[in-house]
Design an enzyme around this catalytic site. Structure first.
Site, PDB file in Angstrom:
ATOM      1  N   SER A  25       0.896  -1.143   0.121  1.00 56.83           N
ATOM      2  CA  SER A  25       0.257   0.301   0.047  1.00 56.83           C
ATOM      3  C   SER A  25       0.974   1.087  -0.026  1.00 56.83           C
ATOM      4  CB  SER A  25      -0.833   0.050   1.154  1.00 56.83           C
ATOM      5  OG  SER A  25      -1.593   1.264   1.552  1.00 56.83           O
ATOM      6  N   TYR A  57      -2.513  -1.062  10.159  1.00 58.84           N
ATOM      7  CA  TYR A  57      -2.561  -1.546   8.694  1.00 58.84           C
ATOM      8  C   TYR A  57      -1.409  -1.159   8.257  1.00 58.84           C
ATOM      9  CZ  TYR A  57      -4.451  -1.299   4.017  1.00 58.84           C
ATOM     10  OH  TYR A  57      -4.420  -1.327   2.611  1.00 58.84           O
TER      11      TYR A  57
END
Length: 277
Positions: free
Chosen positions: A168, A181
């Site tokens: 990400s 995350y």
């Protein structure tokens, strides 16, 4: 666990989310006709019921509990003349990963491409609000699941196979509200580079894709705060979120022979954000 069985999953929010319930549906349809670059190959994709998981050859679709989205994805794959297998379960469970790979090889005959795409995120503004349970659960899905899937798939991957992991932009930029995350995505990037070094001598390539804000069920169903959703994606240089069909080509490129001289690398479909990584 087969796709006819029910999985009761309880989350603190509505994750992982159903694409079928979204008012503004993501744009997933490919912009160009298929070129047969994965002809005759079998791909296993986790988190493939919706979002950026739709792409490939004959496809094993692993998903958590969104049976409606998985059935629609299966229909779409089969409409293209490909075989599709849906398998419901939790990738954070090592036994499930082993069972899913076994079902894939039994049903589709082989395994050439593994795409680790499943993930979950839970926004918290204060690190003290991240519970031990949430921290463990996020790592269980986002990182342990990738590790378990590779372990299960490894005996079936031959020279010419490809592994593509989903990291990400938050790994490179950081994220003030996604502490756990973004940390898992850092682990995934390190795992990608290390696994590439481990497997490249056997002719197996390992790469990753680091999407920016993409319009999938993950964020509107609890992955972002309501405040963030009001301006979702507007902080990118392009000023908007990306769509699944703007990310899927990166996965396809890394899965096929077009990227035969690439391993240990990361592609960045993120709306123009420069991350130098």
């Amino acid at each position: 666990m087969s796709d006819t069985e029910t999985i009761d999953m309880i989350h603190e929010d509505a994750l992982p989310g159903h694409e079928s319930r979204m008012r503004d549906k993501p744009d997933w349809e490919p912009r160009y006709p298929g070129s047969g670059r994965l002809q005759g190959k079998v791909a296993l994709i986790t988190g493939a019921d919706s979002g950026i998981g739709r792409e490939g050859a004959d496809v094993a679709i692993l998903y958590l509990c969104e049976h409606d989205d998985a059935a629609e994805t299966k229909r779409i794959v089969e409409a293209e003349g490909r075989r599709a297998l849906t398998v419901a379960g939790d990738v954070g469970d090592k036994a499930f990963c082993e069972r899913a790979v076994a079902e894939t090889v039994k049903a589709l005959g082989r395994l050439d491409v593994l795409v680790n795409n499943a993930g979950e995120q839970h926004p918290d503004k204060d690190i003290r609000d991240v519970t031990e349970e949430q921290l463990k659960r996020t790592f269980q899905t986002n990182f342990f699941g990738y590790f378990f899937m590779v372990q299960a798939a490894r005996p079936h991957l031959k020279a010419g196979a490809a592994i593509v992991n989903c990291t990400s932009v938050t790994m490179y930029q950081g994220s003030s509200e996604l502490l756990d995350y973004s940390s898992t995505k850092g682990a995934i990037t390190a795992f990608t580079r290390s696994l590439s070094e481990n497997l490249v001598g056997d002719g197996i390539r390992v790469n990753a894709v680091a999407p920016g804000p993409i319009w999938t069920p993950l964020n509107p169903f609890g992955g972002s705060t309501p405040e963030k959703m009001e301006t979702f994606g507007e902080n990118t240089p392009m000023g908007r979120p990306g769509q699944p069909n703007e990310v899927a080509p990166s996965f396809l490129f890394l899965a096929c022979e077009d990227s035969s001289y690439m391993s240990g690398q990361v592609l960045h479909p993120n709306g123009g954000t420069i991350v130098n990584g």
